[in-house]
Design an enzyme around this catalytic site. Structure first.
Site, PDB file in Angstrom:
ATOM      1  N   CYS A 175       0.836  -1.210   0.000  1.00 51.44           N
ATOM      2  CA  CYS A 175       0.000   0.000   0.000  1.00 51.44           C
ATOM      3  C   CYS A 175       0.863   1.250   0.000  1.00 51.44           C
ATOM      4  CB  CYS A 175      -0.899   0.005   1.222  1.00 51.44           C
ATOM      5  SG  CYS A 175      -2.041  -1.368   1.291  1.00 51.44           S
ATOM      6  N   LEU A 176       1.133   1.761  -1.182  1.00 53.34           N
ATOM      7  CA  LEU A 176       1.930   2.976  -1.304  1.00 53.34           C
ATOM      8  C   LEU A 176       1.102   4.105  -1.932  1.00 53.34           C
ATOM      9  CD1 LEU A 176       4.731   4.364  -1.108  1.00 53.34           C
ATOM     10  CD2 LEU A 176       5.289   3.377  -3.336  1.00 53.34           C
ATOM     11  N   THR A 177       0.451   3.814  -3.072  1.00 58.97           N
ATOM     12  CA  THR A 177      -0.220   4.863  -3.857  1.00 58.97           C
ATOM     13  C   THR A 177      -1.399   5.486  -3.097  1.00 58.97           C
ATOM     14  OG1 THR A 177       0.393   3.673  -5.843  1.00 58.97           O
ATOM     15  CG2 THR A 177      -1.355   5.298  -6.079  1.00 58.97           C
ATOM     16  N   GLU A 178      -1.542   6.812  -3.274  1.00 62.07           N
ATOM     17  CA  GLU A 178      -2.662   7.559  -2.665  1.00 62.07           C
ATOM     18  C   GLU A 178      -3.289   8.449  -3.729  1.00 62.07           C
ATOM     19  OE1 GLU A 178      -1.105   9.723   0.655  1.00 62.07           O
ATOM     20  OE2 GLU A 178      -0.398   7.892   1.651  1.00 62.07           O
ATOM     21  N   GLU A 414       4.032  -0.439 -10.725  1.00 63.09           N
ATOM     22  CA  GLU A 414       5.397  -0.710 -10.222  1.00 63.09           C
ATOM     23  C   GLU A 414       6.391   0.275 -10.836  1.00 63.09           C
ATOM     24  OE1 GLU A 414       6.601  -4.768  -9.802  1.00 63.09           O
ATOM     25  OE2 GLU A 414       4.572  -5.434  -9.315  1.00 63.09           O
ATOM     26  N   GLY A 415       5.986   1.542 -10.944  1.00 64.84           N
ATOM     27  CA  GLY A 415       6.815   2.584 -11.561  1.00 64.84           C
ATOM     28  C   GLY A 415       6.445   2.705 -13.025  1.00 64.84           C
ATOM     29  N   THR A 416       5.935   3.885 -13.448  1.00 59.58           N
ATOM     30  CA  THR A 416       5.597   4.017 -14.875  1.00 59.58           C
ATOM     31  C   THR A 416       6.902   3.933 -15.674  1.00 59.58           C
ATOM     32  OG1 THR A 416       5.848   6.418 -14.995  1.00 59.58           O
ATOM     33  CG2 THR A 416       3.671   5.587 -14.324  1.00 59.58           C
ATOM     34  N   ASN A 417       6.765   3.566 -16.948  1.00 57.65           N
ATOM     35  CA  ASN A 417       7.982   3.438 -17.757  1.00 57.65           C
ATOM     36  C   ASN A 417       8.659   4.794 -17.974  1.00 57.65           C
ATOM     37  OD1 ASN A 417       7.319   0.783 -17.754  1.00 57.65           O
ATOM     38  ND2 ASN A 417       7.406   0.509 -19.971  1.00 57.65           N
TER      39      ASN A 417
HETATM   40  C1  LIG Z   1      -4.445  -1.984 -11.744  1.00 60.56           C
HETATM   41  C2  LIG Z   1      -3.527  -1.226 -10.846  1.00 60.56           C
HETATM   42  C3  LIG Z   1      -2.933  -1.864  -9.771  1.00 60.56           C
HETATM   43  C4  LIG Z   1      -2.089  -1.155  -8.909  1.00 60.56           C
HETATM   44  N1  LIG Z   1      -1.555  -1.797  -7.815  1.00 60.56           N
HETATM   45  C5  LIG Z   1      -0.897  -1.053  -6.877  1.00 60.56           C
HETATM   46  C6  LIG Z   1      -0.484  -1.652  -5.640  1.00 60.56           C
HETATM   47  O1  LIG Z   1      -0.658  -2.855  -5.409  1.00 60.56           O
HETATM   48  N2  LIG Z   1       0.112  -0.867  -4.729  1.00 60.56           N
HETATM   49  C7  LIG Z   1       0.336   0.471  -4.933  1.00 60.56           C
HETATM   50  O2  LIG Z   1       0.864   1.127  -4.056  1.00 60.56           O
HETATM   51  N3  LIG Z   1      -0.020   1.055  -6.112  1.00 60.56           N
HETATM   52  C8  LIG Z   1      -0.641   0.338  -7.074  1.00 60.56           C
HETATM   53  N4  LIG Z   1      -1.037   0.921  -8.245  1.00 60.56           N
HETATM   54  C9  LIG Z   1      -0.727   2.316  -8.493  1.00 60.56           C
HETATM   55  C10 LIG Z   1       0.365   2.488  -9.535  1.00 60.56           C
HETATM   56  O3  LIG Z   1       1.593   2.100  -9.014  1.00 60.56           O
HETATM   57  C11 LIG Z   1       0.330   3.951 -10.014  1.00 60.56           C
HETATM   58  O4  LIG Z   1      -0.802   4.049 -10.855  1.00 60.56           O
HETATM   59  C12 LIG Z   1       1.588   4.376 -10.719  1.00 60.56           C
HETATM   60  O5  LIG Z   1       2.642   4.478  -9.806  1.00 60.56           O
HETATM   61  C13 LIG Z   1       1.451   5.708 -11.434  1.00 60.56           C
HETATM   62  O6  LIG Z   1       0.858   6.666 -10.637  1.00 60.56           O
HETATM   63  P1  LIG Z   1      -0.409   7.481 -11.185  1.00 60.56           P
HETATM   64  O7  LIG Z   1      -1.328   6.505 -11.814  1.00 60.56           O
HETATM   65  O8  LIG Z   1      -0.928   8.323 -10.093  1.00 60.56           O
HETATM   66  O9  LIG Z   1       0.174   8.368 -12.350  1.00 60.56           O
HETATM   67  P2  LIG Z   1       0.822   9.831 -12.234  1.00 60.56           P
HETATM   68  O10 LIG Z   1       1.944   9.786 -11.278  1.00 60.56           O
HETATM   69  O11 LIG Z   1      -0.247  10.833 -12.019  1.00 60.56           O
HETATM   70  O12 LIG Z   1       1.434  10.005 -13.703  1.00 60.56           O
HETATM   71  C14 LIG Z   1       0.625  10.335 -14.811  1.00 60.56           C
HETATM   72  C15 LIG Z   1       1.531  10.385 -16.050  1.00 60.56           C
HETATM   73  O13 LIG Z   1       2.536  11.391 -15.866  1.00 60.56           O
HETATM   74  C16 LIG Z   1       3.827  10.827 -16.002  1.00 60.56           C
HETATM   75  N5  LIG Z   1       4.719  11.476 -15.039  1.00 60.56           N
HETATM   76  C17 LIG Z   1       4.530  11.645 -13.719  1.00 60.56           C
HETATM   77  N6  LIG Z   1       5.570  12.281 -13.180  1.00 60.56           N
HETATM   78  C18 LIG Z   1       6.453  12.520 -14.181  1.00 60.56           C
HETATM   79  C19 LIG Z   1       7.744  13.124 -14.260  1.00 60.56           C
HETATM   80  N7  LIG Z   1       8.373  13.595 -13.185  1.00 60.56           N
HETATM   81  N8  LIG Z   1       8.336  13.207 -15.462  1.00 60.56           N
HETATM   82  C20 LIG Z   1       7.745  12.706 -16.568  1.00 60.56           C
HETATM   83  N9  LIG Z   1       6.547  12.103 -16.549  1.00 60.56           N
HETATM   84  C21 LIG Z   1       5.900  12.013 -15.363  1.00 60.56           C
HETATM   85  C22 LIG Z   1       3.646   9.343 -15.691  1.00 60.56           C
HETATM   86  O14 LIG Z   1       4.655   8.557 -16.262  1.00 60.56           O
HETATM   87  C23 LIG Z   1       2.275   9.076 -16.304  1.00 60.56           C
HETATM   88  O15 LIG Z   1       2.385   8.865 -17.672  1.00 60.56           O
HETATM   89  C24 LIG Z   1      -1.852   0.221  -9.134  1.00 60.56           C
HETATM   90  C25 LIG Z   1      -2.427   0.854 -10.243  1.00 60.56           C
HETATM   91  C26 LIG Z   1      -3.265   0.156 -11.078  1.00 60.56           C
HETATM   92  C27 LIG Z   1      -3.899   0.878 -12.236  1.00 60.56           C
END
Ligand SMILES: Cc1cc2nc3c(=O)[nH]c(=O)nc-3n(C[C@H](O)[C@H](O)[C@H](O)COP(=O)(O)OP(=O)(O)OC[C@H]3O[C@@H](n4cnc5c(N)ncnc54)[C@H](O)[C@@H]3O)c2cc1C
Length: 602
Positions: A175-178, A414-417
């Site tokens: 549980c990390l994301t908020e 697990e970290g966007t690409n």
């Molecule tokens: C099905 C699913 C399961 C998940 N499971 C878990 C889980 O088990 N535990 C948990 O903690 N989280 C979980 N997550 C959350 C997931 O890890 C996050 O969705 C992810 O880290 C991205 O965060 P965000 O969606 O808020 O995107 P944002 O951070 O809002 O990013 C939006 C876009 O902006 C880009 N971006 C953001 N910052 C920058 C930057 N500095 N420079 C360039 N580009 C940037 C991103 O790459 C992305 O394309 C899950 C999400 C989904 C959809």
């Protein structure tokens, strides 16, 4: 405890291990292959020969793959129904428990199977070849949900939780994301206040948590010193008062797997449930994610193997223009590309798994590279397999569209690409920057301390000078098959060119490089091609030597990957200096200012 898997022993710098054909392989645990590539250097002992899977893993995997196939193979219809219904029945999760799929990486003393990272990734490849949601349920439990207890748990925490995690009596979540903290994980607001008796009161909400709806135990990250304070990790049981779970999210893909919010309203967490050190939670989170990346990569490879099988069968059965479509060059090209991508992803993912199993201390950049490459290779494979099936692939009767939907999550979680590419580039450039500033201070101190000053000068500057003149190119000395030697030459050459580009970029932009994301992406993409390419050459060499009958195929795969990588690397390096970044920036600014696209034909 260091951020290594539990099965890895504490490591001397180089650790002999028995690998293929009984050869002894020495891994340099202190050296990152990717970071050294930015200096133009190839840490050969960490790449060649390609590591063989451990004997114990091989034996266990044989039985497990058979058991998994035996259990999952006839459930294709169920998986499609559960995808539509967006639910994984409790009886099915119970059957996963009984198969031992929650115990994969838990040490034997706690009732687990003690699989290595490599074997674990292979199990996830097998489950993903049947259904991604199954991999999510067991992967979120092992890769991230309970991994913190393996990496950082006290003996008491391990004894208390691991046996029940192994049986699946407890299912884990991470549980990390908020709502306000996704990629910027360090900005979480969930707070934990210390009580006079040493316990903590935890409040906040986590969203999109895999296994959130079924988890009994969560690794939760919270701020522990007020809003600007440090992050601490906690082990929280969902049965405790104040923990509530949201509804099952209605997702695009991996729909059967549970994704839900988890909220904490003044939850009392005992002092002994702090995971790792107070204030070091961010490090705990990053170590878990780094260590778990091969699970995701393994899943992607398993999915690709299924797609190649399905697309091949489809192409042979579907006839158009009086012939099976498998006879048409454009269809064959797609199948070949899927095979090349799959071989490359597999080679990189299992190389990284090997680093983790051998106790490497610096593998996070390679882990990020393997996740980026494997997740994008899987996107391409899902897209092209559906394209081969075409109209039939678009219909929900066949599984192609589900593969496309399921695969789409891989570059997001697990970290966007994007974030991982920035991490790959900046982690590598930081090391080069440190050398450059050492060099600068060495130059300044030459007159005060000539011996030390010249020593540092000779280290980096001489190397760069030698590379610039072409005599200092680092060579792969491993005796490669003749067909692979020119491919290694290409990667050596581009490693030298990347080192030059990194050096020049840092001198030109200095700290401003942190704001130049287009440049960082190009550096990251060259590093991705270099690392994956060297893994491909190493694996092709080992595979062809072990099985000469496959030599022509794997040499061809390596040659095609290298030619494609060379074109990408050449373009990326050239665009560091010759690009249209200013125009791209102006177009983005225009679209953002005007609120969209401004033109029409009427
Ligand atoms: C099905 C699913 C399961 C998940 N499971 C878990 C889980 O088990 N535990 C948990 O903690 N989280 C979980 N997550 C959350 C997931 O890890 C996050 O969705 C992810 O880290 C991205 O965060 P965000 O969606 O808020 O995107 P944002 O951070 O809002 O990013 C939006 C876009 O902006 C880009 N971006 C953001 N910052 C920058 C930057 N500095 N420079 C360039 N580009 C940037 C991103 O790459 C992305 O394309 C899950 C999400 C989904 C959809």
């Amino acid at each position: 405890m260091s951020a290594t898997t539990d099965t890895a022993t504490t490591t001397p710098t180089t650790q002999p291990t028995t690998t293929d054909a009984g050869r002894e392989k020495r891994l340099n645990c202190e050296q990152s292959v990717a970071k050294n590539l930015l200096f133009g250097e190839i840490v050969e002992e960490n790449l060649f020969p390609y590591p063989a899977i451990r004997e114990r893993d091989r034996e266990m995997l044989g039985q497990m793959v058979e058991a998994i196939d035996g259990f999952l193979a006839d459930k294709a219809e169920d998986f499609r129904r559960w995808d539509r219904e967006s639910a994984q029945p409790a009886e099915f999760v119970q059957a996963l428990r009984e198969l031992g799929l929650f115990s994969l990486i838990i040490p034997e003393e706690f009732g687990g199977l003690a699989l290595s990272n490599a074997a674990y990734a292979r199990v996830l490849a097998q489950t993903s070849s049947h259904d991604s949601s199954v991999s999510l349920t067991i992967g979120a439990h092992s890769s991230i949900g309970m991994k913190g207890i393996l990496l950082f748990g006290t003996p008491e925490q391990r004894a208390r939780y691991l046996p029940r995690l192994a049986t699946g009596e407890l299912i884990a979540a991470f549980c990390l994301t908020e709502p306000g903290a996704g990629s910027d994980a360090a900005s979480i607001r969930t707070a934990a206040k210390r009580n006079p008796d040493g316990s903590w009161t935890l409040s906040g909400e986590k969203i999109w948590i895999t296994n959130g709806g079924i988890a009994d135990l969560c690794t939760v990250f919270a701020r522990t010193d007020g809003p600007e304070g440090k992050i601490t990790a906690f082990i929280v049981e969902t049965a405790w008062p104040g923990v509530t779970r949201g509804h099952h999210e209605d997702k695009m893909g991996i729909r059967a797997s549970s994704t839900a919010s988890v909220a904490f309203a003044d939850v009392r967490v005992p002092a002994e449930n702090v995971l790792g050190e107070v204030g070091k939670g961010f490090k705990v989170a990053m170590s878990i994610l780094n260590n778990g990346r091969t699970g995701l990569g393994g899943g992607a490879v398993g999915g690709m193997k299924s797609l190649i099988r399905m697309a091949g069968r489809q192409a042979q059965e579907r006839r158009q223009f009086g012939r099976p479509i498998a006879e048409f060059g454009l269809v064959r090209g797609k199948i070949a590309q899927m095979v090349v991508d799959c071989f490359a992803a597999e080679s990189a993912v299992w190389m990284v798994a090997h680093y983790i199993d051998e106790g490497s201390e610096d593998y996070s950049v390679e882990a990020a590279i393997s996740k980026v490459f494997a997740s994008e290779a899987m996107q391409r494979a899902a897209y092209e397999a559906l394209q081969i099936a075409a109209g039939a692939g678009y219909m929900r009767d066949l599984p192609y569209e589900q593969f496309v939907r399921d695969a789409r999550i891989l570059p997001i979680f697990e970290g966007t690409n994007e974030i991982l590419r920035l991490y790959v580039a900046l982690s590598g450039l930081k090391c080069v920057g440190e050398k450059l500033s050492e060099l600068k201070s060495a130059a300044a101190s030459i007159f005060n301390n000539p011996i030390k000053g010249f020593g540092l000068m000779t280290d980096y500057a001489e190397r760069r000078l030698a590379q610039a003149t072409g005599v200092g190119r680092d060579r792969v000395r491993h005796p490669l098959a003749a067909a692979l030697r020119p491919l290694a030459d290409d990667f050596e050459n581009y490693a030298t060119r990347l080192a030059g580009a990194a050096d020049e970029s840092l001198r030109k932009y200095r700290k401003g490089i942190a704001d130049n994301q287009a440049l960082q992406k190009r550096i990251a993409d060259v590093l991705i091609d270099l690392f994956v390419g060297l893994c491909v050459v190493s694996r092709a060499d080992a595979t062809a030597k072990a099985d000469p009958g496959s030599a022509a195929q794997v040499h061809a795969i390596a040659a095609v990957f290298t030619r494609q990588a060379r074109q990408r690397m050449s373009r990326n390096l050239r665009r560091i200096t010759h690009n249209d970044d200013a125009a791209v920036e102006a177009i983005a600014a225009g679209a953002l200012e005007r609120g969209g696209y401004s033109w029409d034909v009427i």
